[in-house]
Motif scaffolding. Structure first.
Motif, PDB file in Angstrom:
ATOM      1  N   SER A 170      -9.261  -6.580   2.939  1.00  0.00           N
ATOM      2  CA  SER A 170      -8.908  -7.953   3.301  1.00  0.00           C
ATOM      3  C   SER A 170      -8.377  -8.643   2.054  1.00  0.00           C
ATOM      4  O   SER A 170      -8.602  -8.193   0.932  1.00  0.00           O
ATOM      5  N   GLY A 171      -7.659  -9.735   2.264  1.00  0.00           N
ATOM      6  CA  GLY A 171      -7.079 -10.411   1.111  1.00  0.00           C
ATOM      7  C   GLY A 171      -6.123  -9.490   0.375  1.00  0.00           C
ATOM      8  O   GLY A 171      -5.268  -8.846   0.969  1.00  0.00           O
ATOM      9  N   ARG A 172      -6.321  -9.366  -0.932  1.00  0.00           N
ATOM     10  CA  ARG A 172      -5.426  -8.543  -1.737  1.00  0.00           C
ATOM     11  C   ARG A 172      -6.108  -7.281  -2.266  1.00  0.00           C
ATOM     12  O   ARG A 172      -5.666  -6.688  -3.250  1.00  0.00           O
ATOM     13  N   GLU A 173      -7.157  -6.831  -1.601  1.00  0.00           N
ATOM     14  CA  GLU A 173      -7.808  -5.588  -1.991  1.00  0.00           C
ATOM     15  C   GLU A 173      -6.838  -4.418  -1.863  1.00  0.00           C
ATOM     16  O   GLU A 173      -6.114  -4.320  -0.862  1.00  0.00           O
ATOM     17  N   TRP A 174      -6.826  -3.531  -2.839  1.00  0.00           N
ATOM     18  CA  TRP A 174      -5.975  -2.334  -2.852  1.00  0.00           C
ATOM     19  C   TRP A 174      -4.489  -2.671  -2.656  1.00  0.00           C
ATOM     20  O   TRP A 174      -3.724  -1.866  -2.131  1.00  0.00           O
ATOM     21  N   GLU A 175      -4.099  -3.851  -3.087  1.00  0.00           N
ATOM     22  CA  GLU A 175      -2.726  -4.298  -2.839  1.00  0.00           C
ATOM     23  C   GLU A 175      -1.686  -3.354  -3.437  1.00  0.00           C
ATOM     24  O   GLU A 175      -0.706  -2.988  -2.775  1.00  0.00           O
ATOM     25  N   ARG A 176      -1.860  -2.944  -4.677  1.00  0.00           N
ATOM     26  CA  ARG A 176      -0.855  -2.106  -5.326  1.00  0.00           C
ATOM     27  C   ARG A 176      -0.718  -0.767  -4.617  1.00  0.00           C
ATOM     28  O   ARG A 176       0.397  -0.279  -4.385  1.00  0.00           O
ATOM     29  N   GLU A 177      -1.856  -0.149  -4.253  1.00  0.00           N
ATOM     30  CA  GLU A 177      -1.796   1.146  -3.585  1.00  0.00           C
ATOM     31  C   GLU A 177      -1.133   1.044  -2.210  1.00  0.00           C
ATOM     32  O   GLU A 177      -0.354   1.923  -1.813  1.00  0.00           O
ATOM     33  N   THR A 184      10.109  -6.960   0.959  1.00  0.00           N
ATOM     34  CA  THR A 184       9.807  -7.539   2.272  1.00  0.00           C
ATOM     35  C   THR A 184       8.630  -6.865   2.965  1.00  0.00           C
ATOM     36  O   THR A 184       8.141  -7.390   3.972  1.00  0.00           O
ATOM     37  N   VAL A 185       8.165  -5.726   2.457  1.00  0.00           N
ATOM     38  CA  VAL A 185       7.046  -5.040   3.103  1.00  0.00           C
ATOM     39  C   VAL A 185       5.811  -4.982   2.209  1.00  0.00           C
ATOM     40  O   VAL A 185       4.864  -4.256   2.501  1.00  0.00           O
ATOM     41  N   ARG A 186       5.814  -5.727   1.140  1.00  0.00           N
ATOM     42  CA  ARG A 186       4.638  -5.741   0.269  1.00  0.00           C
ATOM     43  C   ARG A 186       3.485  -6.487   0.936  1.00  0.00           C
ATOM     44  O   ARG A 186       3.679  -7.339   1.797  1.00  0.00           O
ATOM     45  N   ARG A 187       2.291  -6.155   0.497  1.00  0.00           N
ATOM     46  CA  ARG A 187       1.089  -6.736   1.099  1.00  0.00           C
ATOM     47  C   ARG A 187       1.092  -8.257   1.012  1.00  0.00           C
ATOM     48  O   ARG A 187       0.614  -8.934   1.920  1.00  0.00           O
ATOM     49  N   ARG A 188       1.666  -8.813  -0.034  1.00  0.00           N
ATOM     50  CA  ARG A 188       1.654 -10.270  -0.190  1.00  0.00           C
ATOM     51  C   ARG A 188       2.478 -10.971   0.886  1.00  0.00           C
ATOM     52  O   ARG A 188       2.339 -12.185   1.087  1.00  0.00           O
TER      53      ARG A 188
END
Length: 235
Positions: free
Chosen positions: A30-37, A59-63
């Protein structure tokens, strides 16, 4: 418009871990957990997808995901093997905003979740991991009391065929509204599963994926995700 993609790679071992190979573990981000992976796996998968193109990886990044969303992740040891996003949608307008396309469903089909932005590591393709994650998403939607689950799929793919076997219904929708990716075909399949059909779909998927991830090992992630969706559903 969302998508699920795998990279082309030779089919490796079956889903059941061999001796010395760690079993799959299910997690919730949830949130930005594991965002880079998550970003790395999505971008690598979508760049080589067979039925759409990715003009701009940002355009498909978690952010860019909706605030009312979470990601399911399958890991094998340190490797992120597959991921899919679950986004809570209150009504048809919200679903169309998330899916970037028409969602011709009834008012009674909402609230719902959309299952999209799926991606699989090439070393783990051919093992049904995406259909497993979608099945977990259905179990979460049912546990959370939602009225349906919705997604978008390309016609004829192995994942789409498995979803139809698991009870999902589909209809053709136009792809011209997509912003994140550009599709090679003018239509995609809007797939949807009503609440009344979820128990049978869950039972089918439990049998199908029991050797990959036992239902008991999925339970903590299902419970946590249902709790998070319950919070999203509050006015």
């Amino acid at each position: 418009m969302p998508q699920s993609a795998t990279l082309d790679a030779p089919s490796l071992s079956p889903a059941v871990p061999r001796d010395g190979i760690e079993p799959y573990a299910l997690h919730v981000a949830s949130g930005r957990e594991w965002e880079r992976e998550i970003d790395d796996l999505r971008i690598a998968s979508y760049r080589t997808a067979g039925y759409f193109k990715l003009p701009d990886p940002d355009t498909v990044r978690r952010r860019t995901d909706p605030d009312d969303s979470l990601c399911l992740l399958l890991r094998q040891g340190a490797v992120l093997s597959a991921t899919v996003r679950l986004a809570y949608v209150r009504d048809r307008a919200a679903a169309e905003a998330v899916l970037q396309g028409p969602v011709p469903l009834d008012t009674d089909d909402f609230p719902s979740i959309t299952l999209c932005r799926g991606a699989t590591d090439p070393r783990h393709r051919g093992r049904g991991l995406m259909s497993l994650l979608v099945a977990v998403g259905v179990a979460i939607a049912h546990r959370a009391g939602l009225r349906s689950a919705i997604g978008m799929q390309a016609d004829g793919t192995p994942h789409y065929r498995e979803m139809t076997r698991a009870g999902w219904r589909s209809r053709d929708v136009a792809t011209r509204f997509a912003r994140s990716v550009s599709f090679e075909t003018p239509t995609m399949k809007l797939v949807h599963l009503h609440r009344a059909e979820m128990p049978q779909s869950i039972e089918h998927s439990n049998r199908r994926h029991a050797q990959t991830l036992a239902p008991s090992r999925a339970e903590p992630a299902i419970e946590r995700s249902a709790m998070l969706l319950g919070r999203m559903a509050r006015p």
